[in-house]
Design a protein around this motif. Structure first.
Motif, PDB file in Angstrom:
ATOM      1  N   GLN A  48      -8.068  -2.914  -5.578  1.00  0.00           N
ATOM      2  CA  GLN A  48      -8.213  -1.677  -4.819  1.00  0.00           C
ATOM      3  C   GLN A  48      -8.189  -0.499  -5.782  1.00  0.00           C
ATOM      4  O   GLN A  48      -7.167  -0.221  -6.410  1.00  0.00           O
ATOM      5  CB  GLN A  48      -7.083  -1.535  -3.803  1.00  0.00           C
TER       6      GLN A  48
ATOM      7  N   GLY B  63      -9.322   6.501  -0.204  1.00  0.00           N
ATOM      8  CA  GLY B  63      -7.891   6.660   0.010  1.00  0.00           C
ATOM      9  C   GLY B  63      -7.591   7.338   1.327  1.00  0.00           C
ATOM     10  O   GLY B  63      -8.481   7.509   2.179  1.00  0.00           O
TER      11      GLY B  63
ATOM     12  N   PHE C 166      -8.883   2.603  -4.780  1.00  0.00           N
ATOM     13  CA  PHE C 166      -8.447   3.733  -3.965  1.00  0.00           C
ATOM     14  C   PHE C 166      -9.349   4.946  -4.091  1.00  0.00           C
ATOM     15  O   PHE C 166      -8.929   6.076  -3.816  1.00  0.00           O
ATOM     16  CB  PHE C 166      -6.992   4.109  -4.259  1.00  0.00           C
TER      17      PHE C 166
ATOM     18  N   TRP D  14       0.457   5.232   0.118  1.00  0.00           N
ATOM     19  CA  TRP D  14      -0.579   6.227   0.389  1.00  0.00           C
ATOM     20  C   TRP D  14      -0.596   7.358  -0.632  1.00  0.00           C
ATOM     21  O   TRP D  14      -1.670   7.908  -0.932  1.00  0.00           O
ATOM     22  CB  TRP D  14      -0.432   6.778   1.806  1.00  0.00           C
TER      23      TRP D  14
ATOM     24  N   TYR E 100       0.850  -1.185   0.000  1.00  0.00           N
ATOM     25  CA  TYR E 100       0.000   0.000   0.000  1.00  0.00           C
ATOM     26  C   TYR E 100       0.891   1.243   0.000  1.00  0.00           C
ATOM     27  O   TYR E 100       1.753   1.403   0.849  1.00  0.00           O
ATOM     28  CB  TYR E 100      -0.883  -0.003   1.249  1.00  0.00           C
TER      29      TYR E 100
ATOM     30  N   THR F 296      -3.040   7.192  -3.400  1.00  0.00           N
ATOM     31  CA  THR F 296      -4.455   7.124  -3.032  1.00  0.00           C
ATOM     32  C   THR F 296      -5.045   8.503  -2.761  1.00  0.00           C
ATOM     33  O   THR F 296      -6.175   8.598  -2.275  1.00  0.00           O
ATOM     34  CB  THR F 296      -4.645   6.251  -1.778  1.00  0.00           C
TER      35      THR F 296
ATOM     36  N   ARG G 140      -5.664   8.111  -9.333  1.00  0.00           N
ATOM     37  CA  ARG G 140      -5.215   7.175  -8.315  1.00  0.00           C
ATOM     38  C   ARG G 140      -4.985   5.804  -8.958  1.00  0.00           C
ATOM     39  O   ARG G 140      -5.846   5.295  -9.667  1.00  0.00           O
ATOM     40  CB  ARG G 140      -6.236   7.081  -7.186  1.00  0.00           C
TER      41      ARG G 140
END
Length: 659
Positions: free
Chosen positions: A291, A296, A293, A260, A258, A263, A270
């Protein structure tokens, strides 16, 4: 099951109680022995995108694979129509021209009428949930190449009956991408609907980010979250929300971790990735689990703010999941990971003059989110973790000394692995150590005294992931039975009693889709239209909404009440509300009668009694969401105590006002 409770039998007053020495085997609550402050973050929630918890769950998007970025670009989509020929519908890839969202769909429409050329999307697991009388918001990013094409948008039920729809005539400059929107009301409802898009006219039409949201999202935010799911979280009044996980923080490998920064910003920018739970469980395959996102880090921070919880983000520390690839970043290449952590703090707390604070402001939140906690790694272990944890600790504390850092103690609360990490993190003077335990109900009953001997002056403990797991032959939502919930309640009395050590705790996982679950048990179950809290949820809510401000002594014959005669007790005082709160758990199959006496306080004479009880195999379901339900009744108390009848296998909370 019969839930009628005769409170007249449950409660009787003891007017003559004057001192603890006079009552043998009574529960003695001594307010004069206020022992420690209860952290406002004591009880919180843990969120991870597992069991369709985000896409197909909390994130209210109804279209699966809206931007054609799944491994199979048309997964979730069907090409429809009587006049569609080979080459009329193509998936194009912009590659480097748009790394975050490279694919789009090109449709060559040739003198088409409605029904000749179209697309269909059945949504996530179990189809789309459509409510009668509700507004639905459709949008698409499109580009016309000398086209004159009209879009017919339809929602249909499982029998192809029209539920609602509208007509969209794309506008804007030819050859330029633009977002087009239309809203319509569903005239009927269905739990298994689908979306059809028919194209009428002539020309080449490029399509991307095809989206459909219900109008009843949380706080009415367009393209927002499912309101009923957020409401159950808000009802818990959680002290914190941990996000985004969980094992998705680590990823199967580092490429799948992941990140960030991917996101935040505009939704269409994204970058989607495969959800690591896509391939994790052979017995519950999820090839369509990704995913997007849309949910986010900005949305997580906003959600925490909405429900009055502290945000608790967890970041990758340069280690992938050790159960999968166990990839690690060399220490001399760890700087970008550390920089991500520093930048996240700036995104959350920085002012508009900072790079990341400016982005937060542009996303609609000029004020800082006031981030106080940050997790470094998730369920990581070994000396390789400690090495990396020290690098993060040094860098973050140097720039942001007031940020409380949370470090992992691994996956096992009893192993040599745990003992090594616990000792190492204490030597590092970690702020908070994150302990996880998924164990049988018996483990929770036996470990209610786990923290009684922990160092009161050492690092705080975060019970970051826990749940009682019953017999493995029981699957799915059937695992969320009262036997598990009552064992957790017993254990939680030990957490509460040791609030001097434990300052955070959260059950895990949080959400599960009845059609798309991979891991069970879970706190809250939902389908596309309905939702319910499990017995475990009811226990968590009871503790969280009655956390008090300080612990107070609750003893029987001067001993902590933690398993003797199948009884578990903790007590707190709320100095703001002026309430005494005693939580009692009877794990015995028979009724108990207990006298309770109070010292060091003048009772106001009014209060309430809340009881949750059931057979050990009882559970709530989609069709019977309130089969187990707390029952509360007001009560009057004279003198300095009362007698409480504790039903078999029950959780009982006595709340009394004081002067």
């Amino acid at each position: 099951m019969n839930y009628k409770i005769n409170f007249a039998i449950l409660i009787s007053t003891l007017c003559g109680i004057t001192a603890s020495a006079q009552i043998k085997d009574a529960i003695m609550v001594d307010v004069a022995r206020s022992e420690s402050k209860v952290s406002p973050t004591m009880w919180g929630i843990f969120f991870e995108d597992i069991n369709m918890g985000a896409d197909g769950g909390l994130y209210a998007e109804m279209v699966k694979n809206r931007s054609f970025e799944f491994l199979k670009p048309l997964m979730g989509w069907n090409i429809k129509g009587k006049k569609v020929k080979e080459g009329d519908v193509l998936v194009l890839n912009r590659q480097e021209a748009n790394v975050a969202n490279p694919r789009y769909l090109r449709v060559n429409v040739k003198a088409a009428l409605k029904g000749d050329v179209g697309l269909s999307n059945a949504g996530f697991k179990g189809g789309m949930g459509v409510k009668k009388g509700l507004r639905y918001d459709f949008s698409v990013r499109c580009r016309q190449q000398g086209a004159n094409v009209t879009l017919h948008i339809e929602l249909l039920d499982e029998k192809d009956q029209l539920l609602g729809g509208g007509i969209l005539k794309p506008s804007g400059t030819s050859g330029q991408w633009g977002k087009q929107e239309i809203s319509f009301t569903a005239n009927e409802g269905s739990g298994n609907a689908k979306l059809n898009i028919w194209m009428e006219g002539t020309g080449v039409l490029d399509l991307d980010m095809i989206s459909l949201f219900p109008g009843d999202t949380w706080k009415g935010r367009k393209a927002g979250m499912r309101a009923d799911m957020v409401q159950l979280l808000a009802d818990m009044k959680p002290g914190f929300i941990r996000f985004p996980g969980g094992c998705i923080v680590e990823g199967i490998d580092l490429a799948n971790r992941y990140q960030w920064k991917k996101t935040v910003g505009p939704i269409e920018e994204r970058q989607l990735i495969m959800n690591r739970w896509n391939t994790e469980f052979a017995h519950r395959p999820a090839p369509d689990y990704f995913q997007t996102f849309g949910l986010g880090f900005f949305e997580y921070f906003q959600l925490a703010e909405d429900i009055g919880a502290e945000p608790l983000p967890i970041l990758n520390c340069g280690m992938a999941c050790q159960f999968n690839t166990a990839e690690v970043v060399p220490l001399d290449q760890l700087d970008p990971y550390v920089e991500d952590a520093l930048d996240l703090i700036e995104f959350a707390n920085g002012d508009i003059s900072s790079k990341w604070g400016k982005l937060r402001t542009e996303m609609g939140h000029p004020a800082p989110f006031n981030l106080k906690y940050l997790g470094v790694g998730n369920e990581n272990w070994g000396p390789q973790y400690v090495e990396r944890a020290k690098v993060f600790q040094a860098a973050i504390k140097a720039k942001y000394p007031n940020i409380n850092l949370i470090f992992s103690s691994g996956t096992d609360p009893d192993s040599e692995r745990f003992r090594y990490l616990d000792a190492s993190l204490r030597e590092m003077k970690a702020d908070v150590i994150d302990e996880h335990y998924y164990r049988a109900p018996e483990w929770f009953l036996k470990n209610a005294e786990r923290y009684d001997q922990y160092d009161r002056n050492g690092p705080k403990v975060f019970a970051g992931e826990y749940a009682a797991h019953v017999d493995g032959k029981i699957i799915g939502s059937n695992r969320n039975i009262w036997e598990a919930a009552i064992a957790e309640a017993a254990f939680m009395t030990g957490l509460e009693r040791n609030a001097a050590v434990v300052n955070m705790a959260s059950y895990a996982p949080l959400f599960a889709n009845t059609e798309g679950w991979q891991w069970a048990p879970d706190l809250i179950w939902m389908d596309n239209l309905k939702i319910y809290g499990t017995p475990n949820y009811l226990v968590q809510k009871l503790f969280s909404t009655n956390k008090g401000t300080h612990t107070v002594s609750a003893l029987i014959n001067n001993k902590v009440i933690s398993g003797a005669d199948h009884l578990y007790v903790s007590s707190v005082i709320d100095r703001v509300k002026k309430e005494l709160i005693v939580k009692m758990v009877n794990t015995d199959g028979s009724v108990k009668t207990k006298e309770i006496a109070f010292e060091g306080v003048k009772l106001a004479g009014s209060g309430s009694l809340t009881v949750i009880k059931g057979e050990l195999s009882d559970r709530n379901t989609i069709d019977k969401p309130f089969f187990i339900l707390p029952k509360e009744e007001k009560l009057k108390i004279k003198g300095k105590g009362t007698t409480i009848l504790l039903p078999a296998n029950s959780v009982v909370m006595l709340k009394i006002a004081y002067h």
